[in-house]
Structure formats: structure tokens, C-alpha cells
Design a protein around this motif. Structure first.
Motif, short mmCIF file in Angstrom:
data_model
loop_
_atom_site.label_atom_id
_atom_site.label_comp_id
_atom_site.label_asym_id
_atom_site.label_seq_id
_atom_site.Cartn_x
_atom_site.Cartn_y
_atom_site.Cartn_z
N LEU A 1 0.84 -1.19 0.00
CA LEU A 1 0.00 0.00 0.00
C LEU A 1 0.87 1.25 0.00
N ARG A 2 0.26 2.38 -0.35
CA ARG A 2 0.99 3.64 -0.44
C ARG A 2 0.37 4.66 0.51
N ALA A 3 1.22 5.40 1.23
CA ALA A 3 0.78 6.51 2.08
C ALA A 3 1.44 7.77 1.54
N TYR A 4 0.64 8.79 1.22
CA TYR A 4 1.13 9.99 0.54
C TYR A 4 1.35 11.14 1.52
N ILE A 5 2.49 11.14 2.19
CA ILE A 5 2.85 12.24 3.07
C ILE A 5 4.31 12.61 2.83
N GLY A 6 4.71 13.80 3.34
CA GLY A 6 6.05 14.33 3.10
C GLY A 6 7.14 13.65 3.90
N SER A 7 8.38 14.08 3.65
CA SER A 7 9.55 13.40 4.19
C SER A 7 9.60 13.36 5.71
N TYR A 8 9.39 14.50 6.34
CA TYR A 8 9.50 14.58 7.80
C TYR A 8 8.46 13.68 8.47
N SER A 9 7.21 13.80 8.02
CA SER A 9 6.14 12.97 8.59
C SER A 9 6.33 11.50 8.24
N SER A 10 6.96 11.24 7.09
CA SER A 10 7.25 9.87 6.68
C SER A 10 8.20 9.20 7.68
N LEU A 11 9.26 9.91 8.06
CA LEU A 11 10.20 9.36 9.03
C LEU A 11 9.56 9.21 10.41
N THR A 12 8.70 10.16 10.76
CA THR A 12 8.00 10.07 12.04
C THR A 12 7.07 8.86 12.05
N ALA A 13 6.41 8.60 10.93
CA ALA A 13 5.53 7.44 10.83
C ALA A 13 6.32 6.14 10.96
N LEU A 14 7.53 6.11 10.40
CA LEU A 14 8.39 4.93 10.54
C LEU A 14 8.76 4.72 12.00
N TYR A 15 9.08 5.81 12.69
CA TYR A 15 9.42 5.73 14.12
C TYR A 15 8.22 5.23 14.93
N GLN A 16 7.02 5.67 14.57
CA GLN A 16 5.80 5.28 15.28
C GLN A 16 5.38 3.85 14.97
N GLY A 17 5.97 3.24 13.94
CA GLY A 17 5.59 1.89 13.56
C GLY A 17 4.39 1.81 12.67
N SER A 18 4.02 2.93 12.01
CA SER A 18 2.83 2.97 11.16
C SER A 18 3.10 2.47 9.75
N ILE A 19 4.36 2.51 9.31
CA ILE A 19 4.73 2.11 7.96
C ILE A 19 6.01 1.28 8.03
N GLN A 20 6.37 0.68 6.90
CA GLN A 20 7.61 -0.11 6.85
C GLN A 20 8.71 0.55 6.02
N VAL A 21 8.33 1.41 5.07
CA VAL A 21 9.32 2.08 4.22
C VAL A 21 9.00 3.57 4.16
N ALA A 22 9.93 4.39 4.62
CA ALA A 22 9.80 5.85 4.51
C ALA A 22 10.66 6.33 3.35
N SER A 23 10.29 7.47 2.79
CA SER A 23 11.14 8.11 1.79
C SER A 23 11.48 9.51 2.28
N ALA A 24 12.65 10.00 1.90
CA ALA A 24 13.08 11.30 2.40
C ALA A 24 14.03 11.98 1.43
N HIS A 25 13.91 13.33 1.39
CA HIS A 25 14.90 14.17 0.68
C HIS A 25 15.08 15.43 1.53
#
Length: 321
Positions: free
Chosen positions: A116-140
Motif C-alpha cells: 500500500l501507499r501513504a502519501y505524506i512528506g519526508s519529515y512525517s514519513s520518518l515520524t511514521a516509521l518511528y511510530q511503527g505505522s509504515i515499513q518504508v519511509a522516503s526522504a529528501h
């Protein structure tokens, strides 16, 4: 007489990177506005931008409300707290079309599975990874003090969690200006001027962080810039706003400049766009599949002809934190 700025279903499909038939499905479900000229269905750019804004459903907080999408662009799951969803599905987080294509490849890979895909920005993506909400974050995310991309932010936003950073692509970041650059905007220093206005990305987006870091280094307060508080959650929206004269400048990456008429692009900085996963999750079949896919000639060739992507280091492990 038909409006020369009207968009066809195919043009909307190209912008959204979906099939033309999916556009008609969106019309049937009332998810995107349209109008008819005779028998022909037409759209305005405002219709497209409104659809993008609604479909992202972004709340830039640690307990973000994610819109999770399948490979056809449908949104089967909306979660106000996706932590309970962790472990039941595999989620790739980020906003670039490359990630949509990657999720399709993962689903088709013999050792992969649903993605599945979650469409949020880099900072929130990393935060979601920390929270355990997703498995792969992307960042620039660029750090102005070190000149590094992503590594400093991964260390700060995933404290105590060993992580692996995987290179996806290089992209060129810069400024969107009106065709012909009537305001003679050249670089970051022009944000000191009082005669220009901008439209910004949302807090936590990589382009927003890039701008804010350069403003910090130049000693410019965002509050002094006309339009700084005006935010949008997509590159297409900020670029089209500049194109129609709603702002003089915006920050974004080069690929979008090729998709929106009426703007020029001023290249300023080559960025690293990368994936971040927890080290303990490296054994997950979908993550192993991602590594194989990124290193394959077939996947790289998907983007070599598009423009705006440099895939020369795709699949390399950049760092382990």
C-alpha cells in the motif's frame, strides 16, 4: 468555443499517473469535478488540484491521518491511527510517482506481496516509521550545517532505532517561476526581496525543509516573505499557481516543471531521494524484493527516458545508523 486551458481525460490521467479509465471511474464516484463540451468531458487544473488535495488527506503530525492507496489509485483504508495496522500490511510512504511504480513491482515480484501507499512528506514519513505505522519511509531532507541529505534527520527522528538508508534517485531541486522569468528571480537571495510573492509546501515536505534551511543560513525569516504562510501539499499545485500568476516563485523539483505549462525552472541543488527502513525489518520479503527491484536494469529503464531522474546509484545502501 472550448476553453484553451481545458484538460482532457488523458491529460488528467498523465498528470495523476493513472489509467484513463480510472479518471472516468473517479468521475462516476464523484471524486473529481468535470464538465462537458458537447459529448467531450473536460477538466480545469483547479479540479485536478482539488482532487489531489482531498485524496492525500494529510495531517502533518506524529499521529497522521494517512490515505493508503492500492496500485489503481483507490483508497481502501483511511486510518486516524495506523499503528494498529502495522504488521498486517506493508506500506511505502512518500509522494513521488516512482514509489507508485515501485509498489506495483513489489506486488508482482515472486517474493514480494501487497504494498500500500501513504502519501505524506519526508519529515512525517520518518515520524511514521518511528511510530511503527509504515515499513518504508522516503526522504529528501537537506541539513544546512553538514550539507548532507537524510542521514542527520534519520538519526534525530529515529532515536535508538538502527536504520538502513537506500538510495533511490537524484533529482534537481530549484525554483518555479513564470515563463520568461519576468521578475528576474535567480537564487535563494531573491527571497529577501519585498516585491515578490511565493507559495510554499507544507511543513515537513523536503522542498519546504530545503527552503527553510537556506533561509536560516541567509538570516531570512519566513514571516518576512509574502505568501510564505500559504501552503500546498503538492508540487503540481505550487507550480500551476505560479503558472497562472497566483505567486511569483515556488520551490520544487525539475520533473514537475516539465509537466506544467507556463513556467520556467531555475536549477539550484541536486538532491538525494532515498528510502529508509528499520534494520530489523531488512529480512521482510517485500524489503528484499525492493532491493532486487531497485538494482534491476528493468526498473531503472522505466525512468531513464522520463527525465528528471538520475538512477546511476539506485539500490545502493548509503548508510546504516
Amino acid at each position: 468555443m472550448e476553453n484553451k486551458n481545458a484538460l482532457t481525460a488523458q491529460e488528467v490521467a498523465d498528470i495523476l499517473k493513472i489509467a484513463k479509465n480510472t479518471v472516468y471511474e473517479l468521475i462516476k464516484r464523484g471524486e473529481i469535478n468535470s464538465y462537458k463540451v458537447g459529448r467531450k468531458v473536460r477538466f480545469t487544473m483547479d479540479d485536478v488540484e482539488e482532487y489531489i488535495a482531498r485524496s492525500k488527506n494529510i495531517q502533518p503530525t506524529p499521529q497522521a491521518s494517512f490515505t493508503l492507496s492500492d496500485k489503481e489509485g483507490h483508497h481502501p483504508h483511511n486510518f486516524f491511527n495506523t499503528t494498529e495496522f502495522y504488521g498486517k500490511s506493508f506500506v511505502i510512504c512518500g509522494q513521488d510517482i516512482m514509489l507508485d511504480v515501485l509498489s506495483n513491482y513489489v506486488e508482482q515480484h515472486p517474493h514480494g506481496g501487497p504494498a500500500l501507499r501513504a502519501y505524506i512528506g519526508s519529515y512525517s514519513s520518518l515520524t511514521a516509521l518511528y511510530q511503527g505505522s509504515i515499513q518504508v519511509a522516503s526522504a529528501h531532507l537537506w541539513d544546512g550545517d553538514t550539507g548532507q541529505y537524510n542521514v542527520p534527520y534519520v538519526r534525530r527522528l529515529l532515536p535508538g532505532i538502527p536504520a538502513v538508508i537506500i538510495h533511490l534517485t537524484y533529482r534537481m531541486q530549484g525554483l518555479y517561476v513564470a515563463k520568461g522569468n519576468p521578475r528576474n528571480i535567480k537564487n535563494w537571495n531573491d527571497f529577501k526581496r519585498t516585491d515578490i510573492s511565493m507559495i510554499n509546501r507544507e511543513k515537513g515536505a523536503g522542498s519546504r525543509v530545503l527552503l527553510d534551511e537556506h533561509l536560516r543560513l541567509l538570516g531570512i525569516y519566513g514571516s518576512s516573505i509574502k505568501g510564505y504562510q500559504r501552503e500546498s501539499q503538492s508540487h503540481i499545485t505550487v507550480a500551476s499557481t505560479v503558472a497562472r500568476g497566483g505567486a511569483d516563485v515556488a520551490v520544487g523539483h525539475e520533473k514537475i516543471a516539465k509537466q506544467v505549462d507556463g513556467i520556467d525552472f531555475i536549477p539550484l541543488q541536486k538532491e538525494r531521494y532515498e528510502l529508509v527502513v528499520k534494520k530489523e525489518d531488512m529480512h521482510i520479503p517485500q524489503i528484499q524484493a525492493i532491493l532486487e527491484i531497485l538494482r534491476s536494469k528493468e526498473f531503472k529503464e522505466e525512468f531513464n527516458h522520463i527525465g528528471g531522474y538520475d538512477t546511476s546509484e539506485m539500490g545502493n545502501i548509503v548508510a546504516e545508523t
